[in-house]
Scaffold this motif. Structure first.
Motif, PDB file in Angstrom:
ATOM      1  N   GLU A 216      47.258  43.079  58.358  1.00 38.73           N
ATOM      2  CA  GLU A 216      48.200  43.382  57.291  1.00 38.73           C
ATOM      3  C   GLU A 216      47.479  43.580  55.973  1.00 38.73           C
ATOM      4  O   GLU A 216      47.841  44.454  55.180  1.00 38.73           O
ATOM      5  CB  GLU A 216      49.243  42.265  57.170  1.00 38.73           C
ATOM      6  N   PHE A 217      46.462  42.773  55.737  1.00 39.86           N
ATOM      7  CA  PHE A 217      45.713  42.916  54.493  1.00 39.86           C
ATOM      8  C   PHE A 217      44.970  44.246  54.461  1.00 39.86           C
ATOM      9  O   PHE A 217      44.811  44.862  53.407  1.00 39.86           O
ATOM     10  CB  PHE A 217      44.721  41.762  54.341  1.00 39.86           C
ATOM     11  N   ASP A 218      44.540  44.712  55.617  1.00 35.20           N
ATOM     12  CA  ASP A 218      43.864  46.013  55.682  1.00 35.20           C
ATOM     13  C   ASP A 218      44.815  47.143  55.287  1.00 35.20           C
ATOM     14  O   ASP A 218      44.389  48.140  54.701  1.00 35.20           O
ATOM     15  CB  ASP A 218      43.321  46.268  57.086  1.00 35.20           C
ATOM     16  N   LEU A 219      46.096  46.997  55.616  1.00 37.53           N
ATOM     17  CA  LEU A 219      47.076  48.008  55.217  1.00 37.53           C
ATOM     18  C   LEU A 219      47.209  48.070  53.698  1.00 37.53           C
ATOM     19  O   LEU A 219      47.347  49.133  53.109  1.00 37.53           O
ATOM     20  CB  LEU A 219      48.434  47.708  55.853  1.00 37.53           C
ATOM     21  N   VAL A 220      47.159  46.913  53.061  1.00 37.15           N
ATOM     22  CA  VAL A 220      47.194  46.870  51.604  1.00 37.15           C
ATOM     23  C   VAL A 220      45.958  47.549  51.031  1.00 37.15           C
ATOM     24  O   VAL A 220      46.033  48.328  50.079  1.00 37.15           O
ATOM     25  CB  VAL A 220      47.277  45.412  51.096  1.00 37.15           C
ATOM     26  N   LYS A 221      44.809  47.267  51.623  1.00 36.95           N
ATOM     27  CA  LYS A 221      43.561  47.864  51.155  1.00 36.95           C
ATOM     28  C   LYS A 221      43.622  49.385  51.242  1.00 36.95           C
ATOM     29  O   LYS A 221      43.199  50.090  50.327  1.00 36.95           O
ATOM     30  CB  LYS A 221      42.384  47.339  51.973  1.00 36.95           C
ATOM     31  N   ASP A 222      44.171  49.891  52.347  1.00 37.84           N
ATOM     32  CA  ASP A 222      44.299  51.340  52.505  1.00 37.84           C
ATOM     33  C   ASP A 222      45.131  51.945  51.382  1.00 37.84           C
ATOM     34  O   ASP A 222      44.796  52.999  50.846  1.00 37.84           O
ATOM     35  CB  ASP A 222      44.934  51.674  53.859  1.00 37.84           C
ATOM     36  N   PHE A 223      46.221  51.263  51.033  1.00 36.39           N
ATOM     37  CA  PHE A 223      47.078  51.794  49.976  1.00 36.39           C
ATOM     38  C   PHE A 223      46.395  51.743  48.614  1.00 36.39           C
ATOM     39  O   PHE A 223      46.374  52.724  47.873  1.00 36.39           O
ATOM     40  CB  PHE A 223      48.394  51.019  49.893  1.00 36.39           C
TER      41      PHE A 223
END
Length: 229
Positions: A135-142
């Motif tokens: 989930e944190f990786d999804l934030v990083k992508d954004f």
């Protein structure tokens, strides 16, 4: 930090339109709430720009980037209380604009700030965010999408609001006071759009007037036309 003239100038409505390219449901009324205190929590964004009777008049590039990140978290279901607490804690340790900083959000200090806010407010969504890597990786992508960071990967230098559709359009606080502009030409998309309207839709005439490639004029006009309201 950049000087006042190079920080960019935006109305809250303009900020909402730009952020809405990547965050659904953003509007200026929602963004204005981030500048106001509540009975229990400090403001989510502490701006040093002009206010009139408590109402923000214009914001800077870093205000814009701060709002972009906070709007994303809010859109993911994280409570405003948790975000306000996290922002307040981070400002005490790292100074203003912590959610604009890549190092604060993604490194150990940032996770500690977010985890503390999650525990304090019992925000389950935020607890999941800091404990589950995917989930944190999804934030990083954004947060990384369309952003060019400084040499320390700390503050953003410039931002493409919609890099996939409009890679040639960027917001750089050092160019045209941070207005959306054509990369490497420094001409605002709004200027090209207005010239296109005045020429009754003659793309080639606009390209000739401003010495900008025809395709970039087309993209600038389309970008300006598709800015969310």
């Amino acid at each position: 930090m950049q000087n006042k003239l190079s920080e960019g100038f935006y109305s809250v409505r303009e900020a909402a339109a730009l952020i809405a390219f990547g965050v659904i449901g953003v509007n200026d009324a929602k963004l204005r709430k981030f500048f106001k205190e509540t009975k229990r929590y400090d403001v989510a964004v502490k701006s040093d720009r002009a206010f009139d009777n408590g109402r923000v008049i214009d914001i800077s590039f870093l205000d814009l980037m701060e709002l972009r990140a906070i709007s994303y978290f809010r859109n993911q279901g994280i409570t405003s209380q948790a975000l306000r607490l996290a922002a307040s804690e981070a400002r005490r340790e790292f100074g203003n604009y912590p959610f604009s900083r890549r190092d604060v959000i993604f490194y150990k200090e940032g996770r500690n700030v977010l985890a503390h806010a999650a525990k304090e407010t019992k925000d389950e969504r935020l607890l999941n965010l800091v404990s589950r890597q995917f989930e944190f990786d999804l934030v990083k992508d954004f947060v990384d999408e369309g952003v060019r960071w400084d040499i320390n990967e700390q503050y953003p230098q410039y931002w493409h609001p919609n890099k996939i559709e409009f890679p040639e359009i960027a917001i750089d606080p050092r160019v045209s006071f941070g207005r959306p502009a054509v990369v490497n030409y420094g001409i605002e998309t709004e200027t090209l759009y207005c010239a296109w309207v005045d020429s009754k839709g003659d793309y080639q005439a606009v390209a000739d007037w401003f010495e900008v490639p025809l395709e970039k004029v087309r993209k600038a006009v389309r970008f300006q036309s598709e800015l969310p309201n």
